[in-house]
Design a protein around this motif. Structure first.
Motif, mmCIF file in Angstrom:
data_model
loop_
_atom_site.group_PDB
_atom_site.id
_atom_site.type_symbol
_atom_site.label_atom_id
_atom_site.label_comp_id
_atom_site.label_asym_id
_atom_site.label_seq_id
_atom_site.Cartn_x
_atom_site.Cartn_y
_atom_site.Cartn_z
ATOM 1 N N ASN A 18 0.954 -1.143 0.122
ATOM 2 C CA ASN A 18 0.070 -0.026 0.026
ATOM 3 C C ASN A 18 0.826 1.198 -0.035
ATOM 4 O O ASN A 18 0.466 1.957 0.689
ATOM 5 C CB ASN A 18 -0.883 0.152 1.324
ATOM 6 C CG ASN A 18 -1.910 -1.117 1.128
ATOM 7 O OD1 ASN A 18 -2.331 -1.707 0.138
ATOM 8 N ND2 ASN A 18 -1.930 -1.555 2.530
ATOM 9 N N GLY A 19 1.911 1.084 -0.833
ATOM 10 C CA GLY A 19 2.821 2.495 -0.815
ATOM 11 C C GLY A 19 3.734 2.593 0.220
ATOM 12 O O GLY A 19 4.522 3.509 0.302
ATOM 13 N N LEU A 20 3.529 1.630 1.310
ATOM 14 C CA LEU A 20 4.771 1.757 2.449
ATOM 15 C C LEU A 20 5.862 0.938 2.312
ATOM 16 O O LEU A 20 5.835 -0.344 1.951
ATOM 17 C CB LEU A 20 3.843 1.520 3.719
ATOM 18 C CG LEU A 20 4.213 2.066 5.188
ATOM 19 C CD1 LEU A 20 4.272 3.452 5.190
ATOM 20 C CD2 LEU A 20 3.565 1.371 6.052
ATOM 21 N N ILE A 21 7.070 1.551 2.350
ATOM 22 C CA ILE A 21 8.119 0.780 1.965
ATOM 23 C C ILE A 21 8.714 -0.136 3.213
ATOM 24 O O ILE A 21 8.640 0.403 4.250
ATOM 25 C CB ILE A 21 9.540 1.752 1.482
ATOM 26 C CG1 ILE A 21 8.860 2.590 0.244
ATOM 27 C CG2 ILE A 21 10.420 0.975 1.004
ATOM 28 C CD1 ILE A 21 9.885 3.629 -0.019
ATOM 29 N N ASP A 22 8.738 -1.278 2.885
ATOM 30 C CA ASP A 22 9.607 -1.981 3.879
ATOM 31 C C ASP A 22 10.957 -1.999 3.833
ATOM 32 O O ASP A 22 11.749 -2.592 2.861
ATOM 33 C CB ASP A 22 8.892 -3.565 3.606
ATOM 34 C CG ASP A 22 9.825 -4.539 4.591
ATOM 35 O OD1 ASP A 22 10.645 -4.028 5.560
ATOM 36 O OD2 ASP A 22 9.898 -5.762 4.275
ATOM 37 N N ARG A 23 11.747 -0.945 4.564
ATOM 38 C CA ARG A 23 12.999 -0.668 4.467
ATOM 39 C C ARG A 23 13.754 -1.977 4.943
ATOM 40 O O ARG A 23 15.007 -1.887 4.256
ATOM 41 C CB ARG A 23 13.154 0.447 5.179
ATOM 42 C CG ARG A 23 12.465 1.846 4.767
ATOM 43 C CD ARG A 23 12.986 3.112 5.339
ATOM 44 N NE ARG A 23 12.634 3.181 6.904
ATOM 45 C CZ ARG A 23 12.747 4.524 7.321
ATOM 46 N NH1 ARG A 23 13.547 5.357 6.606
ATOM 47 N NH2 ARG A 23 12.688 4.599 8.552
ATOM 48 N N ASN A 24 13.273 -2.691 5.878
ATOM 49 C CA ASN A 24 14.373 -3.576 6.053
ATOM 50 C C ASN A 24 14.456 -4.748 5.102
ATOM 51 O O ASN A 24 15.480 -5.255 4.573
ATOM 52 C CB ASN A 24 13.820 -4.268 7.137
ATOM 53 C CG ASN A 24 14.240 -3.732 8.726
ATOM 54 O OD1 ASN A 24 15.238 -3.060 8.613
ATOM 55 N ND2 ASN A 24 13.670 -3.579 9.602
ATOM 56 N N GLY A 25 13.297 -4.958 4.409
ATOM 57 C CA GLY A 25 13.319 -5.947 3.257
ATOM 58 C C GLY A 25 13.936 -5.379 2.149
ATOM 59 O O GLY A 25 14.983 -6.187 1.756
ATOM 60 N N GLU A 26 14.035 -3.982 1.862
ATOM 61 C CA GLU A 26 14.986 -3.315 0.802
ATOM 62 C C GLU A 26 16.291 -3.618 1.028
ATOM 63 O O GLU A 26 17.014 -3.940 0.190
ATOM 64 C CB GLU A 26 14.538 -1.970 0.690
ATOM 65 C CG GLU A 26 14.925 -1.220 -0.338
ATOM 66 C CD GLU A 26 14.851 0.344 -0.248
ATOM 67 O OE1 GLU A 26 14.819 0.996 -1.401
ATOM 68 O OE2 GLU A 26 14.502 0.914 0.738
ATOM 69 N N LEU A 27 16.578 -3.315 2.423
ATOM 70 C CA LEU A 27 18.148 -3.374 2.878
ATOM 71 C C LEU A 27 18.461 -4.810 2.688
ATOM 72 O O LEU A 27 19.649 -5.044 2.279
ATOM 73 C CB LEU A 27 18.124 -2.875 4.068
ATOM 74 C CG LEU A 27 19.729 -2.544 4.905
ATOM 75 C CD1 LEU A 27 20.292 -1.517 3.893
ATOM 76 C CD2 LEU A 27 19.418 -2.125 6.157
ATOM 77 N N ASN A 28 17.781 -6.000 3.023
ATOM 78 C CA ASN A 28 18.278 -7.100 3.027
ATOM 79 C C ASN A 28 18.554 -7.666 1.512
ATOM 80 O O ASN A 28 19.407 -8.100 1.255
ATOM 81 C CB ASN A 28 17.129 -8.169 3.700
ATOM 82 C CG ASN A 28 17.113 -7.950 5.048
ATOM 83 O OD1 ASN A 28 18.128 -7.657 5.754
ATOM 84 N ND2 ASN A 28 15.835 -8.539 5.843
#
Lengths: 505, 445
Positions: A362-372
Motif C-alpha cells: 500500500n505504498g509503504l516501503i518495507d525498509r528492512n526488506g529493501e536493505l536485506n
C-alpha cells in the motif's frame, strides 16, 4: 632530453582515501607519456594537481627547474599547462573563435578586435589541421570538432604541456586516427603531452612511455617495446590476467525477444533483430550508427514511429520505460551519471527505485526488506560501498554499474540491454561485469550488448549485428573467422558482408 | 569550527541555529514577571502555607479582569479547602477593597490575612494600614511574589509564535515537495486568498451565512481545499505534460487564482459566517495548544512519513535528483510532478482556510507575498533549490527560524521595516550556507 616538468613525492589524502602515495612524474619536451591505471588509481587526482584544481598535501612540482605552486586553475594555465577534460569547457552559445579567446580577447579598452580574433583563431585551427569555421557556434560542432577547439584554445594560451583525459572515448575511429596524427604533430612542435586512456592499443600506438598508477602509488613505467597489452594490464590490476574475457559454455535456446522493422525519424531505419535465450547479441558500429537509439526504442525510452516488439511470441505494447520494465526488458544505459542513477540518492535507494512495488505494501516501503535484498547483491556482485546510505555519486564507475545491474537483477529482468557496459570502468570490474553477462545468459535470459570496443564484441558475443547511420549493415555469427577488420569494414559500409564471404570462398 | 561545519552539514543543521536564536532572544528578553490568574493563585497559596501554620480569617482581593477573577476564585476555593475562613472575596476596584476592609473593621473581626494581587498591596490604603484602619493593623498582607523569566519563553508567547507561523508552515510542506522536484510554486499566496474567499462565500451563499451548521462549514472548507487542489493540479499538468517551466506556470496560476478570488468576492471581505468559524484559527481544544498548531504538527508528521517511508516520497526525491534516470528506472515522472503540484495546491488551500478562520472572514487580499515567505522557510530549512535534496522537518525548522526572528524583534521593539531587512539577510545567509555545504566549504568553486 632533460625533463622540464618534474613532480616529486606528491602526496594527497582525502577523507578516508590515500589518493596519491609519494608519486613521481617527469615529462620532457616533445614527449607523450601515457598515464594509466584503473579507476580510482589516482590519475584524476594527479591531473587535477597539475591543473591547479587541487593542491598536494606534500611534494614538489618543478617547471624548468623552478619550483612552482598552483593554487588555482589559472596559475597552471599561465605556466603553460592546459588540461582537456572529457567534459569540454566550452560555452555552447559562443562561437569556436570566441571560445578560444575567452578571457583573453584581443581588445582596445574593452572593444574586442573581432577581425584579429577571427584571423588568429583561423590561423591556429589551420595549424592543427582543422577546417572548422571560427564563427560556428560551439553547440553546432561535433564532439571531435569541440575537441579540436579545446586543443586550439590551449594553443592560443601558449600551452607547452597538454594533458588529455580520455580524448578518444567519444570519437569515431576515423576521428581517433586524426587525433593520433595531431598528437604526433604537437609532439614534433615540442609540446609535452600527458595522455590518459583506458584504451590500451592506443597507448602502444602513441606513447613514448607509460606510467602506471595503482591505488595511488606509481607501480611501474614501461618504455617502447615493453608497452604490451598484457604487461600493462598486469601492472594495472596487479596480477596476470589469463584472459580479458571469461568463457562459459552456454546453450542458445528459443527466440525470446523479437523486434521487427523498428523506425524512429532518420536515426533508426527499419531495424529488425531477435535475441534467443542464453544468447549474447552484440550491436556494433561507429558513433552515430543508431545502436543506442535502437535499444531505446525497445525499452520505450523514446517512442517509436513504427515497428513491432515481441517477447516470447507475445506482442508488447511499449509506450514508456514502465511498460518495458513490467514486461521484463531492462536497459543499462551508457551514461550512468546522467541516465542510470540518481546521484543524489543513496545507492540503496537507487537500487530500490524500480523495485519499490515489490518492497512495499500500500505504498509503504518495507525498509528492512529493501536493505536485506540490497545486502544480498552487495555480497553476490561484490559492490564496494562504505554503507548502503552512501550517495551514488561517491562511487567509482565500476561500482555504479554494479548498482545499476543489481537493481535490474532484483527486477528479474528477462532481457538485459547493456549499452557500452564497460566504458569508463577499470579492468578488474570489467571482468566481473563480463562474468555476470555470461551467467545471466546461462540462466536463459536474452542479452543485448552495445559496444564500440571490437575486442569486447568479439570476446563476449554469440552473434554480432552491425549498424551504420540507423541502417542494418549485416550480421555475423561469432567465430574464429570473424575479425576486427571484417567488422570495421561492415561498420564503415565499404564492404558488404556477403561480398566479403564470397571473396573468402 | 570543524564541529560547527559538521553540525551545519547535517540534514537538520539549522536546528542549531534555531536553538541559538531562542537562547539569544531568551537572554535579551529576561525580565521580572508578575504572575497572574491561576498561576498567581497557586504561587500565593504556597507562600501562605509556608508562612502560616494555622488557618485563620482571610480577605481575598483581585482586579475585576479575566485574570483577576480567576485569581480570586481559585484562591478562595483553595484557601477554603485548606481550612481558612474566607471573609470576603473581592474582584473589583480598590474602592471595593476599602469598603470590605472597613466593614471587617466595623464588625471587629480578627482578620489575619489579606491575600491580594500586587497592585492592591501597593495601594496607600493597604500599605499604611496602621494609619488608615488602625483596627486592622495586625493584618498581614501577602501578594504573589514576582520572579525572573524571559518574555520570549512565556508559554503564551511560544504558542503565539507557533500560531502565527502555522499558515506559512503548512503551505511550506507543499513547497518543500515542489522544490525537491527542482520546481517552484509561486501561486500559493494567491491560493490562500482564493481558498479563504471560496470557503466563506460557500458558507454565505449556500450554508446559511451566520446560521451555518458545523457540517456546512466543514463542507465549505473541503470545497475550498479541493478547488485549490484542482488549480494546483492544473499548473502541475502544464509543467508535467506540456513542459512549461514551473516558474512561468505557477506565475500564471498566481494571477488566475488572485483574479478569481476578486471576482467571486467582488473585491470585498466576506464576513457573513458563524462566530464559531474561528474554532480552527483561534480555538485551543487540545492541552491549550492552538488548533492550527495541532493541524500543522499532524500535517508535518504525515509529510515526514510520506517522504521517508513511502514509494511516493522516494519518487519525489528521484524525480528531483535526476528526472531522466528516474524515468528510465520506471518512475512515472509526469504523474509524480502533477501530484506534487496538486499537493502544494491542497496545502495552500488548507492554509487559506486556517487564515479565514483566524480572521473570521474571507478577503481576496489575504496571502499577499506569502509565497516568498513560504519559499524562504523552505530554503532556510536547507532544501536545495536545485532539487533532489531536502527534508520536511528542515522546513518546519526554517519556518520557526523566521517566526522566532520576527517575534524576537517584536518583543525587543525593532521596527517592522528593519525586520524585513533582517529577514532578507537571513535568507541570503541560508542560501550561502547551502552553497558552501555543497562545495565542501570552499568560498568559490
Amino acid at each position: 632530453m632533460e625533463p622540464f616538468l618534474t613532480l616529486r613525492s606528491i602526496e594527497k589524502r582525502f577523507p578516508g582515501v590515500h589518493a596519491l602515495k609519494s608519486v613521481d612524474f617527469d615529462l620532457s619536451q616533445g614527449e607523450c607519456v601515457a598515464l594509466l591505471g584503473e579507476n580510482g588509481a589516482g590519475k584524476s587526482t594527479l591531473i587535477k594537481i597539475l591543473g591547479g584544481a587541487q593542491s598536494p598535501d606534500r611534494g614538489r612540482v618543478k617547471l624548468d627547474g623552478e619550483e612552482v605552486v598552483f593554487n588555482h586553475p589559472t596559475d597552471s594555465l599561465d605556466a603553460g599547462i592546459a588540461i582537456i577534460y572529457q567534459e569540454f569547457n566550452l560555452v555552447p552559445g559562443l562561437s569556436a573563435g570566441q571560445n578560444m579567446f575567452l578571457g583573453i580577447e584581443p581588445n582596445d579598452y574593452g572593444w574586442i578586435r573581432r577581425g584579429d580574433e577571427i584571423a588568429k583563431a583561423r590561423e591556429i585551427l589551420n595549424r592543427i589541421g582543422s577546417t572548422i569555421d571560427p564563427n560556428t557556434r560551439c553547440d553546432e560542432l561535433t564532439v571531435a570538432e569541440k575537441q579540436m577547439v579545446e586543443i586550439a584554445k590551449a594553443l592560443v594560451r601558449k600551452a607547452r604541456i597538454l594533458i588529455m583525459d580520455e580524448p578518444s572515448a567519444a570519437l569515431t575511429n576515423k576521428e581517433v586516427e586524426r587525433l593520433y596524427e595531431l598528437v604526433d604533430d604537437l609532439k614534433a612542435e615540442g609540446l609535452g603531452i600527458v595522455y590518459v586512456s583506458h584504451r590500451l592499443e592506443e597507448v602502444e600506438r602513441l606513447a613514448d612511455r607509460a606510467v602506471v598508477l595503482r591505488d595511488g602509488a606509481r607501480v611501474g613505467e614501461l618504455q617502447g617495446d615493453e608497452m604490451k597489452r598484457n604487461r600493462i594490464i598486469e601492472l594495472m590490476v596487479g596480477r596476470a590476467m589469463d584472459s580479458e574475457f571469461p568463457t562459459e559454455d552456454r546453450k542458445v535456446g528459443d527466440i525470446r525477444l523479437r523486434a521487427r522493422n523498428l523506425n524512429k525519424g532518420n536515426k533508426v531505419k527499419g531495424i529488425s533483430l531477435e535475441v534467443r535465450a542464453g544468447e549474447i547479441l552484440a550491436l556494433t558500429g561507429l558513433v552515430g550508427a543508431g545502436r543506442t537509439e535502437t535499444v531505446r526504442l525497445l525499452f520505450g525510452a523514446d517512442v517509436r514511429d513504427g515497428g513491432i516488439v515481441e517477447l516470447d511470441g507475445k506482442e508488447l505494447d511499449i509506450q514508456n520505460p514502465r511498460d518495458a520494465i513490467k514486461a521484463g526488458i531492462c536497459l543499462l544505459t551508457e551514461d550512468r551519471k546522467e541516465q542510470g542513477l540518481v546521484l543524489g540518492l543513496s545507492v540503496k535507494e537507487n537500487f530500490g527505485l524500480p523495485n519499490l512495488r515489490a518492497f512495499s505494501t500500500n505504498g509503504l516501503i518495507d525498509r528492512n526488506g529493501e536493505l536485506n535484498r540490497f545486502d544480498h547483491y552487495v555480497k553476490s556482485i561484490s559492490i564496494k560501498i562504505s554503507d548502503p546510505d552512501q550517495l551514488a555519486e561517491k562511487l567509482s564507475g565500476g561500482n555504479q554499474q554494479k548498482v545499476v545491474l543489481a537493481k535490474w537483477l532484483e527486477k528479474n529482468a528477462e532481457i538485459l540491454i547493456f549499452d557500452e557496459p564497460t566504458r569508463g570502468i577499470d579492468v578488474g570490474a570489467k571482468f566481473e561485469i563480463y562474468q555476470w553477462m555470461n551467467r545471466l545468459a546461462k540462466q536463459g535470459k536474452g542479452i543485448i550488448m552495445i559496444s564500440s570496443e571490437l575486442p569486447e564484441v568479439l570476446g563476449m558475443s554469440d552473434r554480432i549485428m552491425v549498424l551504420k547511420e540507423g541502417e542494418f549493415m549485416g550480421e555475423v555469427t561469432n567465430g574464429s573467422d570473424v575479425t576486427q577488420e571484417k567488422l570495421m569494414a561492415m561498420a564503415i559500409g565499404i564492404v558488404d558482408d556477403k561480398e566479403s564471404e564470397n571473396e573468402n570462398s | 569550527m570543524k564541529i560547527l561545519k559538521k553540525l551545519l552539514s547535517s540534514d537538520y543543521g539549522m536546528l542549531g541555529v534555531l536553538v541559538a536564536l531562542c537562547v539569544f532572544f531568551s537572554l535579551i528578553t529576561y525580565e521580572n514577571q508578575q504572575p497572574v490568574g491561576q498561576d498567581a493563585a497557586d504561587r500565593l497559596l504556597g507562600q501562605i502555607q509556608d508562612q502560616f501554620e494555622e488557618p485563620g480569617v482571610v480577605l481575598v482581593a483581585g482586579k475585576n479582569s479575566e485574570d483577576g477573577r480567576e485569581f480570586v476564585s481559585q484562591l478562595e476555593e483553595q484557601l477554603t479547602e485548606g481550612g481558612w475562613k474566607v471573609e470576603a472575596a473581592i474582584a473589583g476596584r480598590p474602592i471595593d477593597l476599602g469598603k470590605a476592609l472597613r466593614e471587617a473593621d466595623d464588625k471587629k473581626l480578627s482578620v489575619t490575612l489579606l491575600a491580594c494581587e500586587q497592585s492592591f498591596a501597593d495601594l496607600p490604603l493597604v500599605a499604611n494600614m496602621k494609619k488608615s484602619i488602625p483596627g486592622l493593623s495586625q493584618i498581614e498582607v501577602v501578594s504573589p511574589e514576582s520572579y525572573g523569566w524571559p518574555n520570549f519563553l512565556k508559554s503564551s508567547n511560544l504558542l503565539n509564535v507557533a500560531n502565527q507561523i502555522a499558515v506559512i508552515a503548512i503551505i511550506a510542506i507543499g513547497m518543500t515537495l515542489v522544490i525537491i522536484t527542482a520546481g517552484i510554486d509561486l501561486s500559493v499566496g494567491s491560493l490562500i486568498a482564493f481558498s479563504a474567499v471560496i470557503c466563506c462565500w460557500v458558507v454565505r451563499e449556500w450554508m446559511g451565512g451566520p446560521d451555518a451548521t458545523v457540517l456546512g462549514m466543514i463542507v465549505a472548507c473541503m470545497l475550498a481545499i479541493g478547488a485549490c487542489g484542482i488549480l494546483g493540479a492544473f499548473s502541475g499538468s502544464m509543467i508535467a505534460y506540456f513542459g512549461v517551466p514551473s516558474f512561468v506556470a505557477s506565475l500564471g496560476m498566481m494571477m488566475v487564482a488572485s483574479g478569481l478570488a476578486y471576482m467571486i468576492s467582488g473585491g470585498l471581505s466576506i464576513y457573513q459566517i458563524p462566530d464559531s468559524f474561528d474554532w480552527l484559527g483561534r480555538g485551543d481544544s487540545f492541552l491549550g495548544i492552538p488548533n492550527a498548531v495541532v493541524l500543522m504538527i499532524l500535517l508535518y508528521l504525515a509529510a515526514h512519513f510520506l517522504m521517508s517511508r513511502t514509494t511516493a516520497g522516494r519518487y519525489v526525491y528521484a524525480v528531483g535528483g535526476n528526472a531522466e534516470a528516474a524515468r528510465l528506472s520506471g518512475v512515472p515522472v509526469k504523474k509524480v510532478l502533477l501530484w506534487v503540484y496538486a499537493c502544494s495546491g491542497v496545502l495552500a488551500g488548507m492554509g487559506g482556510v486556517v487564515m479565514a478562520s483566524q480572521f473570521r472572514s474571507g478577503d481576496p487580499k489575504y496571502g499577499l507575498m506569502y509565497e516568498l515567505y513560504v519559499i524562504a522557510a523552505v530554503v532556510v530549512g536547507g532544501t536545495s533549490l536545485s532539487g533532489g535534496r531536502g527534508k520536511v522537518f528542515g522546513t518546519l525548522i526554517g519556518a520557526f527560524i523566521i517566526a522566532v526572528i520576527q517575534n524576537g524583534m517584536n518583543l525587543t521593539g525593532v521596527q517592522s521595516y528593519t525586520q524585513k531587512v533582517v529577514l532578507g539577510l537571513v535568507l541570503l545567509a541560508a542560501v550561502l550556507l547551502d552553497m558552501l555545504k555543497k562545495r565542501g566549504w570552499k568560498l568559490s568553486s
